[in-house]
Design a protein around this motif. Sequence first.
Motif, PDB file in Angstrom:
ATOM      1  N   ALA A  23      24.999   1.973 -11.055  1.00 57.65           N
ATOM      2  CA  ALA A  23      24.845   2.472 -11.983  1.00 57.65           C
ATOM      3  C   ALA A  23      23.052   2.912 -12.686  1.00 57.65           C
ATOM      4  CB  ALA A  23      25.171   1.828 -13.871  1.00 57.65           C
ATOM      5  N   LEU A  24      21.874   2.290 -12.022  1.00 52.38           N
ATOM      6  CA  LEU A  24      20.854   1.838 -12.221  1.00 52.38           C
ATOM      7  C   LEU A  24      20.169   3.037 -11.225  1.00 52.38           C
ATOM      8  CD1 LEU A  24      19.499  -1.643 -12.062  1.00 52.38           C
ATOM      9  CD2 LEU A  24      19.502  -0.120 -14.114  1.00 52.38           C
ATOM     10  N   GLY A  25      21.437   3.413  -9.669  1.00 55.48           N
ATOM     11  CA  GLY A  25      20.297   4.829  -9.726  1.00 55.48           C
ATOM     12  C   GLY A  25      20.944   5.621  -9.662  1.00 55.48           C
ATOM     13  N   TRP A  26      22.339   6.015 -10.144  1.00 58.38           N
ATOM     14  CA  TRP A  26      22.709   7.310 -11.057  1.00 58.38           C
ATOM     15  C   TRP A  26      21.547   7.543 -12.027  1.00 58.38           C
ATOM     16  CZ3 TRP A  26      24.768   8.811 -15.808  1.00 58.38           C
ATOM     17  CH2 TRP A  26      25.313   9.826 -16.009  1.00 58.38           C
ATOM     18  N   GLY A  27      21.366   6.277 -13.128  1.00 57.53           N
ATOM     19  CA  GLY A  27      20.665   6.577 -14.093  1.00 57.53           C
ATOM     20  C   GLY A  27      19.061   7.162 -13.750  1.00 57.53           C
ATOM     21  N   PHE A  28      18.589   6.924 -12.872  1.00 60.30           N
ATOM     22  CA  PHE A  28      17.045   6.664 -12.420  1.00 60.30           C
ATOM     23  C   PHE A  28      16.300   7.638 -11.606  1.00 60.30           C
ATOM     24  CE2 PHE A  28      17.309   2.833 -15.031  1.00 60.30           C
ATOM     25  CZ  PHE A  28      17.360   3.037 -16.483  1.00 60.30           C
ATOM     26  N   THR A  29      17.212   8.060 -10.865  1.00 60.18           N
ATOM     27  CA  THR A  29      17.160   8.869  -9.905  1.00 60.18           C
ATOM     28  C   THR A  29      17.856  10.602  -8.980  1.00 60.18           C
ATOM     29  OG1 THR A  29      18.822   7.876  -8.089  1.00 60.18           O
ATOM     30  CG2 THR A  29      17.367   6.919  -8.201  1.00 60.18           C
ATOM     31  N   THR A  30      17.336  10.852  -8.903  1.00 60.65           N
ATOM     32  CA  THR A  30      18.531  12.492  -8.175  1.00 60.65           C
ATOM     33  C   THR A  30      19.003  12.822  -7.782  1.00 60.65           C
ATOM     34  OG1 THR A  30      16.692  12.736  -7.087  1.00 60.65           O
ATOM     35  CG2 THR A  30      16.012  13.372  -8.770  1.00 60.65           C
ATOM     36  N   TYR A  31      19.711  10.886  -7.282  1.00 65.84           N
ATOM     37  CA  TYR A  31      20.910  11.454  -6.864  1.00 65.84           C
ATOM     38  C   TYR A  31      22.455  10.842  -7.044  1.00 65.84           C
ATOM     39  CZ  TYR A  31      18.259  11.235  -2.649  1.00 65.84           C
ATOM     40  OH  TYR A  31      16.593  11.478  -2.041  1.00 65.84           O
ATOM     41  N   GLN A  32      22.770  11.136  -8.199  1.00 68.76           N
ATOM     42  CA  GLN A  32      23.442  10.652  -9.480  1.00 68.76           C
ATOM     43  C   GLN A  32      24.426  11.126  -8.721  1.00 68.76           C
ATOM     44  OE1 GLN A  32      21.522  13.189 -10.479  1.00 68.76           O
ATOM     45  NE2 GLN A  32      19.983  12.252 -12.019  1.00 68.76           N
ATOM     46  N   GLN A  33      24.805  12.032  -8.128  1.00 67.78           N
ATOM     47  CA  GLN A  33      26.094  12.602  -6.903  1.00 67.78           C
ATOM     48  C   GLN A  33      26.295  11.707  -6.152  1.00 67.78           C
ATOM     49  OE1 GLN A  33      25.099  15.698  -5.614  1.00 67.78           O
ATOM     50  NE2 GLN A  33      26.448  17.207  -6.801  1.00 67.78           N
ATOM     51  N   VAL A  34      26.100  10.988  -5.330  1.00 68.27           N
ATOM     52  CA  VAL A  34      26.381   9.878  -4.617  1.00 68.27           C
ATOM     53  C   VAL A  34      25.964   8.560  -5.023  1.00 68.27           C
ATOM     54  CG1 VAL A  34      25.107   8.581  -2.025  1.00 68.27           C
ATOM     55  CG2 VAL A  34      24.206  10.913  -3.039  1.00 68.27           C
ATOM     56  N   PHE A  35      25.806   7.989  -6.357  1.00 64.97           N
ATOM     57  CA  PHE A  35      25.720   7.434  -6.261  1.00 64.97           C
ATOM     58  C   PHE A  35      27.198   7.221  -7.557  1.00 64.97           C
ATOM     59  CE2 PHE A  35      21.058   6.671  -5.458  1.00 64.97           C
ATOM     60  CZ  PHE A  35      21.137   5.148  -5.527  1.00 64.97           C
ATOM     61  N   ALA A  36      27.864   7.521  -7.990  1.00 60.30           N
ATOM     62  CA  ALA A  36      28.962   7.980  -9.020  1.00 60.30           C
ATOM     63  C   ALA A  36      29.923   8.121  -7.698  1.00 60.30           C
ATOM     64  CB  ALA A  36      28.819  10.187  -9.437  1.00 60.30           C
ATOM     65  N   GLY A  37      29.865   8.448  -6.169  1.00 56.32           N
ATOM     66  CA  GLY A  37      30.707   8.435  -5.563  1.00 56.32           C
ATOM     67  C   GLY A  37      31.756   7.428  -4.782  1.00 56.32           C
ATOM     68  N   LEU A  38      29.928   6.235  -4.999  1.00 58.62           N
ATOM     69  CA  LEU A  38      29.501   4.699  -4.324  1.00 58.62           C
ATOM     70  C   LEU A  38      30.005   4.188  -5.208  1.00 58.62           C
ATOM     71  CD1 LEU A  38      26.732   4.929  -2.946  1.00 58.62           C
ATOM     72  CD2 LEU A  38      28.090   4.698  -1.048  1.00 58.62           C
ATOM     73  N   ALA A  39      30.240   4.188  -6.879  1.00 65.24           N
ATOM     74  CA  ALA A  39      31.006   3.981  -8.115  1.00 65.24           C
ATOM     75  C   ALA A  39      32.421   4.292  -7.855  1.00 65.24           C
ATOM     76  CB  ALA A  39      30.260   4.277  -9.504  1.00 65.24           C
ATOM     77  N   LEU A  40      32.645   5.151  -7.439  1.00 68.21           N
ATOM     78  CA  LEU A  40      34.122   5.560  -7.807  1.00 68.21           C
ATOM     79  C   LEU A  40      34.948   4.739  -6.303  1.00 68.21           C
ATOM     80  CD1 LEU A  40      36.475   6.787  -9.319  1.00 68.21           C
ATOM     81  CD2 LEU A  40      36.014   9.300  -7.177  1.00 68.21           C
ATOM     82  N   GLY A  41      33.730   4.627  -5.806  1.00 65.26           N
ATOM     83  CA  GLY A  41      34.656   4.175  -3.972  1.00 65.26           C
ATOM     84  C   GLY A  41      35.085   3.169  -4.427  1.00 65.26           C
ATOM     85  N   ALA A  42      33.878   2.501  -4.672  1.00 64.32           N
ATOM     86  CA  ALA A  42      34.222   0.726  -4.929  1.00 64.32           C
ATOM     87  C   ALA A  42      35.391   0.103  -5.152  1.00 64.32           C
ATOM     88  CB  ALA A  42      32.240   0.341  -5.728  1.00 64.32           C
ATOM     89  N   LEU A  43      34.660   1.124  -6.279  1.00 63.11           N
ATOM     90  CA  LEU A  43      36.755   0.596  -7.653  1.00 63.11           C
ATOM     91  C   LEU A  43      37.988   0.998  -7.531  1.00 63.11           C
ATOM     92  CD1 LEU A  43      35.029   2.053 -11.466  1.00 63.11           C
ATOM     93  CD2 LEU A  43      35.246   0.252 -10.544  1.00 63.11           C
ATOM     94  N   CYS A  44      38.142   1.949  -6.548  1.00 60.54           N
ATOM     95  CA  CYS A  44      38.670   2.531  -5.890  1.00 60.54           C
ATOM     96  C   CYS A  44      39.118   1.559  -4.948  1.00 60.54           C
ATOM     97  CB  CYS A  44      38.906   3.480  -5.176  1.00 60.54           C
ATOM     98  SG  CYS A  44      39.306   4.886  -6.547  1.00 60.54           S
TER      99      CYS A  44
END
Length: 123
Positions: A23-44
């Motif tokens: 969430a911090l990486g998604w909010g404060f970096t330009t790599y929102q897609q990567v962090f969203a993918g990591l979060a979705l994968g970790a939740l699954c």
Amino acid sequence: MVEMHLIYRRIKKYILLFLLVCALGWGFTTYQQVFAGLALGALCGLFNFWNLIRKMESFGRKVEKGQKVRSLGTLIRFASAVLGVALALTYPQYISVGGTIIGLMIPYVLLLVDRIVFHLKNQ
């Protein structure tokens, strides 16, 4: 069985910390897609891990009673992973497919590291 619940709780704490980092990486970096993918994968992956623990408990109870055991829910875990990747493929502008695939493995990598640390402490 009690040890499995302790392991699950510990892994769940690590995953929640990882999701906070995502969430911090998604909010404060330009790599929102990567962090969203990591979060979705970790939740699954966390859902898959929870489902595996639940099925293993059921498996143990049925074996103790002498009942027939059908499966450990492999199809459900596979479908969960496919759903996560399908979401990433449907919304590639928001979610990275590669990040989702890597995120799916995070609970199992954390489990491996947890077990290695456990064995090193108890030797």
